[in-house]
Design an enzyme around this catalytic site. Structure first.
Site, PDB file in Angstrom:
ATOM      1  N   CYS A 241       3.177  -2.016   1.611  1.00 57.14           N
ATOM      2  CA  CYS A 241       3.040  -3.216   0.790  1.00 57.14           C
ATOM      3  C   CYS A 241       4.377  -3.670   0.207  1.00 57.14           C
ATOM      4  O   CYS A 241       4.724  -4.846   0.263  1.00 57.14           O
ATOM      5  CB  CYS A 241       2.062  -2.968  -0.362  1.00 57.14           C
ATOM      6  SG  CYS A 241       0.419  -2.449   0.147  1.00 57.14           S
ATOM      7  N   ASP A 242       5.100  -2.714  -0.363  1.00 54.14           N
ATOM      8  CA  ASP A 242       6.253  -3.072  -1.179  1.00 54.14           C
ATOM      9  C   ASP A 242       7.597  -2.833  -0.514  1.00 54.14           C
ATOM     10  O   ASP A 242       8.636  -3.249  -1.045  1.00 54.14           O
ATOM     11  CB  ASP A 242       6.193  -2.289  -2.501  1.00 54.14           C
ATOM     12  CG  ASP A 242       4.894  -2.553  -3.255  1.00 54.14           C
ATOM     13  OD1 ASP A 242       4.364  -3.668  -3.122  1.00 54.14           O
ATOM     14  OD2 ASP A 242       4.411  -1.650  -3.957  1.00 54.14           O
TER      15      ASP A 242
ATOM     16  N   CYS B  89       3.016   2.404  -2.353  1.00 53.63           N
ATOM     17  CA  CYS B  89       2.595   1.887  -1.045  1.00 53.63           C
ATOM     18  C   CYS B  89       3.806   1.335  -0.303  1.00 53.63           C
ATOM     19  O   CYS B  89       4.221   0.197  -0.538  1.00 53.63           O
ATOM     20  CB  CYS B  89       1.539   0.793  -1.211  1.00 53.63           C
ATOM     21  SG  CYS B  89       0.999   0.086   0.374  1.00 53.63           S
TER      22      CYS B  89
END
Length: 527
Positions: free
Chosen positions: A342-343, A339
């Site tokens: 997200c990261d 992701c």
């Protein structure tokens, strides 16, 4: 900190506070601490039921929220804006006595949990998965005096992130030890700490009478199927590990007809609310283990429970495909990620690779290029599969390199985190190596159908369920819809239509036949 429109909306929400609350701010002389103090002051200024005071806490800048006179059990280390602003608003309302919409039985279960539980959740403000975890743990801390929770913005507490080697979010710690990674529902968290909960739930599910339609999957296809079935006035249940499915991992949605833009979690919440309006039994936190057909169709769950139904609609969706190379599993969440939204922030100023040259891969590269120092895209084929407009954008960015005919062969690391990868040039056969801090895998989807391998259900070589125009499978009474099937295009709107089709097909099956009266020979077509 807050513009006029946000203040107006927040003022409306804060009218729901019924008991006085207190915001405790721990600040130093940093710019971020000044921002947090400003945010807290603006919020306190909107309601005479909110008091503000200064304290010293372990992490600075931070803010804690509690009813007046109580020791805070919910806190935010960092500035809870971006995706976490909703978490802040909910924490304020719940501290002020506004009731949660969570299942009342689950709330009572949380109140009765015994033991001391001190949770910490590391997040990034761009992570769309993190708020669900933060909000679940905040609610648990509100309901049970033995539970505390602190949200920690990893971007502001880099020393902790590096010490704990956090490279993916949300990362949850319990009493100082790693507890979980990635999206977790409230039910999943409670089940992990409430010993015996799974057995109690399984026993209760085993006592349920057979359903008319049992939908397996909580994504767009499953939600549409449940709604269409329930509207026919038949007894319907929906079983899923989590509601929303893969949609929960989608940031921006711009091709959902009649809605120019929305985000995955918002759409998932709307789907769940719509399903609830029809009295569907929603059973979450459950994973399918086996499908059997006798006089009724039986769905065995990993918890040990078995549900029976006259018909079943399989809408189990798909998940990100993994590379399947050495080092991938070892370094998952330690540099191997799936992701970018997200990261990505954890790789600011570093070199990363994106594996995959389709739309998702090139979109990920473009997004990451605004955060990291350099992105290398590796595509197995000799050409990129992404839309031309995306390819042109990626090629125009100075810090994106694209390598085609590249077969990733190994993820490299130092034992604690990723430091590179190896790939083979498919033209020359030469083995090459890239020095990297992170690898984002974007190589398509794999259907969630492994549990069906011994069911006799017809599937293609990719594990997709074979269906006809009515959503019917090779087993009478079993229907399927969405990304787990042979439907050619994996799109939200197509999955919804397929879910509706499967529900109508199942209803037609129910009114024309009785599963209990069908001859056993009918199974021969599935074997």
């Amino acid at each position: 900190m807050l513009d006029a429109n946000v203040k107006k909306q927040l003022d409306t929400y804060l009218q729901n506070i019924v008991t006085p609350i207190e915001i405790s701010v721990s600040a130093d002389r940093s710019a971020k601490a000044a921002e947090l103090s400003s945010l807290a002051s603006e919020i306190a200024g909107l309601s005479d039921k909110i008091a503000l005071n200064q304290v010293e806490r372990k992490r600075t800048p931070s803010m804690a929220i509690a009813p007046v006179g109580e020791i805070p059990r919910v806190s935010f280390a960092g500035i809870p804006m971006g995706h976490e602003f909703t978490s802040l608003v909910l924490a304020l309302l719940q501290a002020g006595g506004h009731p949660s919409k969570a299942d009342p039985a689950l709330q009572e279960q949380i109140r009765n949990i015994q033991g001391e539980f001190h949770f910490e959740t590391y997040i990034s403000l761009s992570c769309q998965n993190c708020p669900d975890v933060v909000q679940a743990l905040n609610l648990m801390a509100k309901l049970n005096p033995n539970i505390t929770h602190e949200m920690i913005d990893g971007a502001l507490f880099q020393d902790e992130v590096e010490q704990r080697q956090i490279m993916a979010v949300p990362a949850v710690y319990l009493n100082g030890e790693h507890f979980g990674q990635g999206r977790m529902s409230l039910e999943e968290i409670v089940a992990k700490i409430d010993t015996g909960a799974e057995q109690r739930t399984a026993a209760e599910l085993n006592e349920r009478a057979p359903y008319d339609v049992l939908v397996l999957g909580g994504g767009p296809a499953g939600a549409a199927a449940a709604i269409y079935a329930a509207r026919k006035g038949i007894r319907t249940a929906l079983v899923a590990e989590r509601f929303g499915g893969q949609v929960m991992d989608t940031v921006g949605i711009e091709n959902f007809i009649s809605m120019p833009y929305t985000e995955g979690p918002k759409l998932a919440a709307s789907l769940e609310q719509h399903v609830k309006e029809y009295g569907v039994d929603i059973i979450t936190g459950q994973r399918a283990a086996q499908l059997k057909r006798d006089k009724l169709i039986e769905l065995e769950l990993a918890s040990g429970a078995t549900l029976a139904s006259k018909s079943v609609i399989l809408a189990t969706g798909a998940r990100w495909r993994e590379l399947g190379v050495p080092g991938e599993a070892e370094y998952r969440t330690k540099g191997v990620a799936y992701c970018p939204h997200c990261d990505g922030p954890f790789f600011k100023g570093k070199h990363v690779a994106v594996i995959g040259g389709g739309n998702s891969g090139i979109e990920a590269a473009i997004d990451l290029a605004g955060i990291v120092k350099h992105v290398t895209v590796l595509e197995f084929a000799d050409t990129l599969r992404a839309d031309e407009v995306l390819v042109r954008k990626a090629r125009s960015m100075a810090n994106i390199d694209i390598i085609t005919n590249a077969q990733t062969t190994e993820v490299l690391g130092d034992g604690s985190k990723v430091n590179g990868l190896q790939y083979t040039d498919r033209v020359s056969g030469e083995l090459k190596q890239l020095d990297l801090a992170g690898i984002f895998v974007q190589i398509g989807l794999v259907p969630n159908t492994e549990f069906l391998k011994d069911s006799g259900l017809e599937m293609n070589r990719m594990g997709e369920i074979v269906i006809d125009t009515r959503g019917a499978t090779s087993i009478p009474g079993v229907f399927a819809a969405g990304d787990a099937t042979t439907v050619p295009y994996k799109q939200i709107v197509i999955s919804m239509g397929a879910g509706a089709t499967a529900a109508l097909g199942a209803f037609d099956h129910l009114i024309r036949t009785s599963v209990a009266d069908e001859p056993a020979e009918a199974l021969s077509m599935a074997s």
